[in-house]
Motif scaffolding. Sequence first.
Motif, PDB file in Angstrom:
ATOM      1  N   ILE A   1       1.433  -3.360 -12.149  1.00 39.30           N
ATOM      2  CA  ILE A   1       2.003  -2.864 -10.907  1.00 39.30           C
ATOM      3  C   ILE A   1       2.538  -4.031 -10.085  1.00 39.30           C
ATOM      4  N   VAL A   2       3.838  -4.040  -9.864  1.00 40.21           N
ATOM      5  CA  VAL A   2       4.476  -5.089  -9.069  1.00 40.21           C
ATOM      6  C   VAL A   2       4.577  -4.597  -7.629  1.00 40.21           C
ATOM      7  N   GLY A   3       3.885  -5.292  -6.738  1.00 41.08           N
ATOM      8  CA  GLY A   3       3.857  -4.902  -5.328  1.00 41.08           C
ATOM      9  C   GLY A   3       2.476  -4.417  -4.952  1.00 41.08           C
ATOM     10  N   ALA A   4       1.814  -5.129  -4.061  1.00 40.59           N
ATOM     11  CA  ALA A   4       0.431  -4.822  -3.694  1.00 40.59           C
ATOM     12  C   ALA A   4       0.320  -4.392  -2.239  1.00 40.59           C
ATOM     13  N   GLY A   5       1.360  -3.709  -1.745  1.00 44.42           N
ATOM     14  CA  GLY A   5       1.320  -3.177  -0.391  1.00 44.42           C
ATOM     15  C   GLY A   5       0.587  -1.852  -0.339  1.00 44.42           C
ATOM     16  N   ALA A   6       0.995  -0.985   0.580  1.00 45.62           N
ATOM     17  CA  ALA A   6       0.276   0.260   0.805  1.00 45.62           C
ATOM     18  C   ALA A   6       0.225   1.123  -0.448  1.00 45.62           C
TER      19      ALA A   6
ATOM     20  N   GLY B   1      -0.925  -1.245  -3.874  1.00 52.89           N
ATOM     21  CA  GLY B   1      -2.316  -1.674  -3.744  1.00 52.89           C
ATOM     22  C   GLY B   1      -3.285  -0.521  -3.880  1.00 52.89           C
ATOM     23  N   ALA B   2      -2.964   0.614  -3.252  1.00 53.65           N
ATOM     24  CA  ALA B   2      -3.858   1.769  -3.320  1.00 53.65           C
ATOM     25  C   ALA B   2      -3.901   2.368  -4.721  1.00 53.65           C
TER      26      ALA B   2
ATOM     27  N   VAL C   1      -5.537  -1.865   2.667  1.00 50.49           N
ATOM     28  CA  VAL C   1      -4.757  -0.647   2.498  1.00 50.49           C
ATOM     29  C   VAL C   1      -5.537   0.535   3.062  1.00 50.49           C
ATOM     30  N   LEU C   2      -4.845   1.402   3.786  1.00 50.48           N
ATOM     31  CA  LEU C   2      -5.441   2.617   4.312  1.00 50.48           C
ATOM     32  C   LEU C   2      -4.693   3.821   3.766  1.00 50.48           C
ATOM     33  N   LEU C   3      -5.448   4.796   3.239  1.00 51.83           N
ATOM     34  CA  LEU C   3      -4.888   6.066   2.801  1.00 51.83           C
ATOM     35  C   LEU C   3      -5.241   7.120   3.841  1.00 51.83           C
TER      36      LEU C   3
END
Length: 324
Positions: free
Chosen positions: A5-10, A13-14, A137-139
Motif C-alpha cells: 500500500i503506497v500512502g499511509a494517510g487516512a 494507513g487505516a 488515523v481516525l475512522l
Amino acid sequence: MRYVIVGAGAIGGAVAALLHEAGVEVLLVARGATLEAVRREGVRLTVADAPERSVPVPVVAHLDEVVWDEARDALVLAVKSQQTEALLPALAGVPAGVPVFCLQNGVENERRLLRLRADVHAVVVMMPASSLEPGRVLLHSGGRPGLLDTGRYPTGTDAADEAWARDLGAAGFDVVARPDVMAWKRRKLLLNLGNGVDAAFADSPDADALDDLVRAEGEAVLDAAGLPVVSAAQDRERRGTLLRPLVRRDEAGSSTWQSLALGAGDVETDHLNGEVLLLGRLHGVATPANRLVADAVHRLVRDQGAPRSLDAAAALATLGAARA
C-alpha cells in the motif's frame, strides 16, 4: 494476497492497519514524518469511539525496496489523485502481472495507469476517515469502517477483485466486486464535488446551496458525455446503515479540507471539480459553480488561507451576477 500500500494517510494507513490486524499480509510505503512515526509507533488507529491502539504495520520508504512475488502481490495506490503522476516512474520496477488497485477519489487515475499496465482495478472509497498527525488515523464510522467496492477498469471482475473482497471483508470492510465499478465511482465523484465547498466555505445554508449547484453541474456533464452513473437512490441503498453518522466531527472534514488544514500545498480539486470542468468544456456544458469552487480552493492553497474561511453567500452572489 499481500497488499503493498503506497500512502499511509487516512485511507491507506487505516486499511493497512485493519488488514494487518486481520492477519492479512501487508506492507506500507510511506515517506517523511509519517514513515518515521509508523516505524517508531506503528499506525496509531482510532475506530469510532474506541480507545486508540498502535498497530505495528511493516513499512518501507520506497517501492524499490519491495521484493515482489508476482503470483500473490497486489499494489494499492492510496495517495491523493494529484500525487499519482509522481509515482509512475517507480511503477516500472513492479512486475507486469501485479494488479494495481486505485484506492483513490476521482476517475482519472485508472485511465492514466492503463497506459502503463494491463491489470488495473478501481475502488469506490466510501470511508469517513482523517489523519491530521503523522501516523495517526481516525475512522469516523460507528458501523463498518468503510465500503470499498472494486472491479477491473474499465469493466469486469476477476480473481483479484474476489481476493480483495475476501481479504478486506475479513478486516471488517464491506466490499462488493462490481463489473460496472466506474458507474459507481462516478456517483462518488459527484459526492466529492462538495469537498471543495467543505474545504473553502464556512458551514451555512448558502454553502449547502453551492454544494447542490456543483453536483447538478456534475450530473449535467456526465449526462452530456454519455457516461454511465448509478443513481443517488442506488448509492443510498448501498450505504444503508453500514456507515453510521460521523463521530468527532471536528476532525472529520473532507480530504480536501484535511489538505488545507495541514497546509499540504496541493489538493485533489483538479481531479474532482476539475473533471467536471474538463467534461463541460468537451461537451459544451457550462460549469460556473465548479469553476468558482476550484478557484476558491486554489486561492486558499496559494495564500495559505484557513479552511472554511470564505463566505458562500458572496460566492452565490457572484454566480448570480455572472448569470444576469
